[in-house]
Design an enzyme around this catalytic site. Structure first.
Site, mmCIF file in Angstrom:
data_model
loop_
_atom_site.group_PDB
_atom_site.id
_atom_site.type_symbol
_atom_site.label_atom_id
_atom_site.label_comp_id
_atom_site.label_asym_id
_atom_site.label_seq_id
_atom_site.Cartn_x
_atom_site.Cartn_y
_atom_site.Cartn_z
ATOM 1 N N HIS A 307 0.860 -1.186 0.000
ATOM 2 C CA HIS A 307 0.000 0.000 0.000
ATOM 3 C C HIS A 307 0.888 1.224 0.000
ATOM 4 O O HIS A 307 1.941 1.216 0.645
ATOM 5 C CB HIS A 307 -0.918 0.006 1.226
ATOM 6 C CG HIS A 307 -2.056 0.950 1.088
ATOM 7 N ND1 HIS A 307 -1.926 2.303 1.304
ATOM 8 C CD2 HIS A 307 -3.338 0.740 0.707
ATOM 9 C CE1 HIS A 307 -3.090 2.879 1.073
ATOM 10 N NE2 HIS A 307 -3.967 1.962 0.701
ATOM 11 N N ASP A 364 -8.122 -4.648 -0.226
ATOM 12 C CA ASP A 364 -8.670 -5.231 -1.461
ATOM 13 C C ASP A 364 -8.440 -6.726 -1.559
ATOM 14 O O ASP A 364 -9.138 -7.421 -2.283
ATOM 15 C CB ASP A 364 -8.059 -4.541 -2.677
ATOM 16 C CG ASP A 364 -8.601 -3.146 -2.803
ATOM 17 O OD1 ASP A 364 -9.784 -2.974 -2.534
ATOM 18 O OD2 ASP A 364 -7.834 -2.235 -3.145
HETATM 19 N N1 ACO Z 1 4.276 -7.566 -5.130
HETATM 20 C C1 ACO Z 1 5.632 -7.649 -5.187
HETATM 21 N N2 ACO Z 1 6.475 -6.630 -4.900
HETATM 22 C C2 ACO Z 1 5.914 -5.473 -4.522
HETATM 23 C C3 ACO Z 1 4.525 -5.314 -4.426
HETATM 24 C C4 ACO Z 1 3.679 -6.399 -4.743
HETATM 25 N N3 ACO Z 1 2.368 -6.311 -4.666
HETATM 26 N N4 ACO Z 1 4.245 -4.039 -4.038
HETATM 27 C C5 ACO Z 1 5.436 -3.431 -3.893
HETATM 28 N N5 ACO Z 1 6.447 -4.287 -4.179
HETATM 29 C C6 ACO Z 1 7.881 -4.016 -4.050
HETATM 30 C C7 ACO Z 1 8.397 -3.131 -5.180
HETATM 31 O O1 ACO Z 1 8.846 -3.899 -6.276
HETATM 32 C C8 ACO Z 1 9.507 -2.379 -4.486
HETATM 33 O O2 ACO Z 1 10.601 -3.242 -4.372
HETATM 34 P P1 ACO Z 1 12.122 -2.622 -4.392
HETATM 35 O O3 ACO Z 1 12.214 -1.754 -3.179
HETATM 36 O O4 ACO Z 1 13.017 -3.839 -4.338
HETATM 37 O O5 ACO Z 1 12.234 -1.868 -5.678
HETATM 38 C C9 ACO Z 1 8.975 -2.151 -3.058
HETATM 39 O O6 ACO Z 1 8.063 -3.256 -2.850
HETATM 40 C C10 ACO Z 1 8.219 -0.841 -2.881
HETATM 41 O O7 ACO Z 1 7.226 -0.746 -3.899
HETATM 42 P P2 ACO Z 1 6.644 0.611 -4.503
HETATM 43 O O8 ACO Z 1 5.984 0.326 -5.804
HETATM 44 O O9 ACO Z 1 7.712 1.648 -4.464
HETATM 45 O O10 ACO Z 1 5.577 0.981 -3.426
HETATM 46 P P3 ACO Z 1 4.470 2.067 -3.603
HETATM 47 O O11 ACO Z 1 4.162 2.524 -2.231
HETATM 48 O O12 ACO Z 1 4.839 3.094 -4.597
HETATM 49 O O13 ACO Z 1 3.271 1.222 -4.267
HETATM 50 C C11 ACO Z 1 1.330 -0.114 -4.532
HETATM 51 C C12 ACO Z 1 2.176 0.785 -3.583
HETATM 52 C C13 ACO Z 1 1.083 0.588 -5.865
HETATM 53 C C14 ACO Z 1 -0.009 -0.363 -3.860
HETATM 54 C C15 ACO Z 1 2.104 -1.430 -4.737
HETATM 55 O O14 ACO Z 1 2.367 -2.053 -3.500
HETATM 56 C C16 ACO Z 1 1.356 -2.393 -5.668
HETATM 57 O O15 ACO Z 1 1.473 -2.294 -6.884
HETATM 58 N N6 ACO Z 1 0.550 -3.355 -5.063
HETATM 59 C C17 ACO Z 1 -0.258 -4.249 -5.866
HETATM 60 C C18 ACO Z 1 -1.508 -3.534 -6.329
HETATM 61 C C19 ACO Z 1 -2.525 -3.328 -5.226
HETATM 62 O O16 ACO Z 1 -2.828 -4.201 -4.440
HETATM 63 N N7 ACO Z 1 -3.077 -2.099 -5.178
HETATM 64 C C20 ACO Z 1 -4.109 -1.739 -4.202
HETATM 65 C C21 ACO Z 1 -3.697 -0.642 -3.320
HETATM 66 S S1 ACO Z 1 -4.892 -0.415 -2.076
HETATM 67 C C22 ACO Z 1 -6.078 0.621 -2.694
HETATM 68 O O17 ACO Z 1 -5.960 1.260 -3.713
HETATM 69 C C23 ACO Z 1 -7.278 0.693 -1.888
#
Ligand code: ACO
Length: 428
Positions: A307, A364
Site C-alpha cells: 500500500h 482489497d
Molecule cells: N508484489 C511484489 N512486490 C511489490 C509489491 C507487490 N504487490 N508491491 C510493492 N512491491 C515491491 C516493489 O517492487 C519495491 O521493491 P524494491 O524496493 O526492491 O524496488 C517495493 O516493494 C516498494 O514498492 P513501490 O511500488 O515503491 O511501493 P508504492 O508505495 O509506490 O506502491 C502499490 C504501492 C502501488 C499499492 C504497490 O504495493 C502495488 O502495486 N501493489 C499491488 C496492487 C494493489 O494491491 N493495489 C491496491 C492498493 S490499495 C487501494 O488502492 C485501496
C-alpha cells in the site's frame, strides 16, 4: 521545535513557516516559494511528499496503521455504526442524531428515482462494457438530467445535491450490473434500509421474492464503511481537483470513478480475484507466483499486497479479514480460490522479501474474497468500492468548495526540446 524551515539556494536563505496539524503532523508551507526564490518550484512526482490541502475529514497514519473518520477510529465505526451514519459523519462532520439520520435517509429515498431516459443511455452500451465505464458515464449523464448548479453558499442547495447523488448512485450501480446479466431494471424498495435496498436492487429476480440474508447485509455494510474515505488518494484528489474548477458534484464524482478504476487503485480488488483464478488455472502453485512476485525481471506483482501509505498492517484489512472468515464460515463456503488466497497470505506474511518491504495484504485482498462469496461478479468489485467511497468523495468535494480552495494547477519542470526552427514537411 522551530516554527520555520530554511531553504538556502545559491547562498540566499529563505524562511518558510511550519504548520502543525491537530495530530502533530508538520508541513512546510511553501505557498510563497516561487515568489521568494525567483521561480524555484518543488518536484515530487506521485506527490509522496506533497500535501495538496488541509482537511478535517480523515486522519491516517500509515506507519502506525491508524485510520479515523472525523476523529472516530475505523475499528469503532465498523463495529458500532452503520454505513449511512458514517456517510452523514463524513459529509457533515458529526454523528447524526436519530432524527437527523431518519430525515437524511428519507431525503435520500425521495431522491432515488433516476429519470427513465437514463435507461436509453444504458441500453446503448454493449453488454460486455465494463460496469465502471458504464457507472462513470451514467454519473456524468446525471449532470444533464439535473442541470441546476449548486450554490455553495446555500446549505440547503448543498444538502439537496448530497442526498440526490446518494439516492441515485445505488440505482445506477444496480442497473450497471443488471444490464450485464440481462435482468430487468429495478428501483428497489423504499421500506428497506440503505444497504438492504442496494442488495435487493442488485439481486432480485423478476420471478421470485427476494429474501434478505442478514449476514450479507452486515458484511456489505461493514465493507462500505471501511471504504468510505481514505484522505487524499488518487480518486479523491481527482474529485477535489475537478471540483476546484467549479465543475458540479456529479461531474467531479464521475471523474473520481474513472480514477478509481485503475488496477493500482480500486481496480486491485478485481485484479486480486483474476490473479487467484489464473493461479488456480495454472495448477494452484502459490510458491511459483511468490517467486514471480519477487523476481525483479518479472513484471508480476502480488495483487492485494502493499500500500502506498500503510507500511504496517492496513487497519481495514484486519477488520475485513475477520469479516471474511465469518462470512465464509456462516455461508459454509468451500472454494479452491479462497484456499489459494489463504496460502498466499500465509507465505507472504512469512517471507523475507515481503516482511522487509512491509508488504502486507491490503483491504482489497479480502474485499474481493467477500464479494465473491456474495456472488457479486468480479467486474463489479470496483463498482462496490465506488459505492463505499461515495460519501468520502462527497465530503471532500464539499469541504474543498466550502473552504473556497483555488483551482488545482500544478507546475512542471520542462525537460523537452529547447527552441528550434520549424522544418517544412517536404524537408523532414
Ligand atoms: N508484489 C511484489 N512486490 C511489490 C509489491 C507487490 N504487490 N508491491 C510493492 N512491491 C515491491 C516493489 O517492487 C519495491 O521493491 P524494491 O524496493 O526492491 O524496488 C517495493 O516493494 C516498494 O514498492 P513501490 O511500488 O515503491 O511501493 P508504492 O508505495 O509506490 O506502491 C502499490 C504501492 C502501488 C499499492 C504497490 O504495493 C502495488 O502495486 N501493489 C499491488 C496492487 C494493489 O494491491 N493495489 C491496491 C492498493 S490499495 C487501494 O488502492 C485501496
Amino acid at each position: 521545535m522551530a516554527n520555520t524551515a530554511t531553504i538556502e539556494i545559491n547562498g540566499q536563505k529563505q524562511e518558510f513557516p511550519l504548520i502543525e496539524g491537530t495530530e502533530k503532523e508538520v508541513a512546510i508551507d511553501i505557498k510563497a516559494l516561487r515568489a521568494a526564490t525567483g521561480g524555484f518550484i518543488t518536484l515530487d512526482p506521485g506527490y509522496k511528499n506533497t500535501g495538496s490541502c488541509e482537511s478535517g475529514i480523515t486522519f491516517l497514519d500509515g506507519e502506525k496503521g491508524i485510520l479515523r473518520y472525523r476523529g472516530y477510529t475505523i475499528e469503532e465505526l465498523a463495529e458500532k455504526a452503520d454505513f449511512l451514519e458514517v456517510a452523514f459523519l463524513l459529509i457533515f462532520g458529526e454523528l447524526p442524531t436519530k432524527e437527523q439520520l431518519d430525515k437524511f435517509h428519507e431525503d435520500i429515498k425521495k431522491n432515488s428515482i433516476v429519470d427513465e431516459d437514463v435507461k436509453k443511455i444504458l441500453d446503448a452500451f454493449p453488454k460486455a462494457a465494463h460496469p465502471m465505464g458504464v457507472l462513470s458515464s451514467l454519473t456524468s449523464a446525471l449532470t444533464a438530467f439535473n442541470p441546476s448548479s449548486v450554490d455553495v453558499d446555500s446549505e440547503e442547495d448543498m444538502y439537496n445535491s448530497v442526498v440526490r447523488i446518494l439516492g441515485k448512485f445505488p440505482v445506477l450501480v444496480a442497473w450497471a450490473m443488471r444490464k450485464k446479466s440481462g435482468m430487468p431494471l429495478d428501483y428497489g424498495d423504499k421500506n428497506l434500509g440503505y444497504v438492504e435496498n442496494i442488495l435487493k436492487m442488485m439481486f432480485k429476480k423478476p420471478n421470485e421474492e427476494y429474501v434478505q440474508n442478514k449476514i450479507l447485509v452486515d458484511a456489505l455494510d461493514k465493507l462500505l464503511i471501511l471504504h468510505a474515505d481514505h484522505e487524499q488518494n488518487c480518486s479523491t484528489s481527482t474529485v477535489r481537483i475537478v471540483g476546484s474548477s467549479h465543475a458540479g458534484l456529479f461531474a467531479s464524482i464521475s471523474a473520481g470513478i474513472s480514477a478509481l478504476w485503475g488496477p493500482l487503485h480500486g481496480g486491485a480488488n478485481q485484479a486480486v480475484l483474476e490473479m487467484l483464478e489464473a493461479i488456480k488455472e495454472d495448477g494452484g502453485d502459490t510458491k511459483k507466483y511468490m517467486a514471480k512476485a519477487k523476481d525483479k525481471a518479472d513484471p508480476f506483482r502480488l495483487m492485494g499486497f502493499g500500500h502506498r501509505v500503510y507500511k504496517n498492517f492496513d487497519p481495514r484489512a484486519k477488520i475485513i479479514k475477520v469479516a471474511a472468515d465469518e462470512v465464509l464460515g456462516d455461508l459454509g463456503i468451500e472454494d479452491p480460490i479462497l484456499n489459494i488466497a489463504k496460502g498466499l497470505e500465509q507465505e507472504a506474511l512469512n517471507d523475507d522479501y515481503f516482511v522487509k518491504r512491509k508488504l502486507y495484504p491490503n483491504v482489497d485482498f479480502y474485499s474481493g474474497i467477500i464479494y465473491r462469496a456474495m456472488e457479486i461478479p468480479t467486474d463489479m468489485f470496483t463498482v462496490m468500492f465506488a459505492l463505499g467511497r461515495l460519501p468520502g468523495w462527497i465530503a471532500q468535494w464539499r469541504e474543498m468548495r466550502l473552504r473556497k480552495e483555488p483551482i488545482g494547477r500544478p507546475r512542471q519542470l520542462y525537460t523537452g526540446a529547447t527552441k528550434r526552427a520549424f522544418v517544412s514537411i517536404n524537408k523532414r
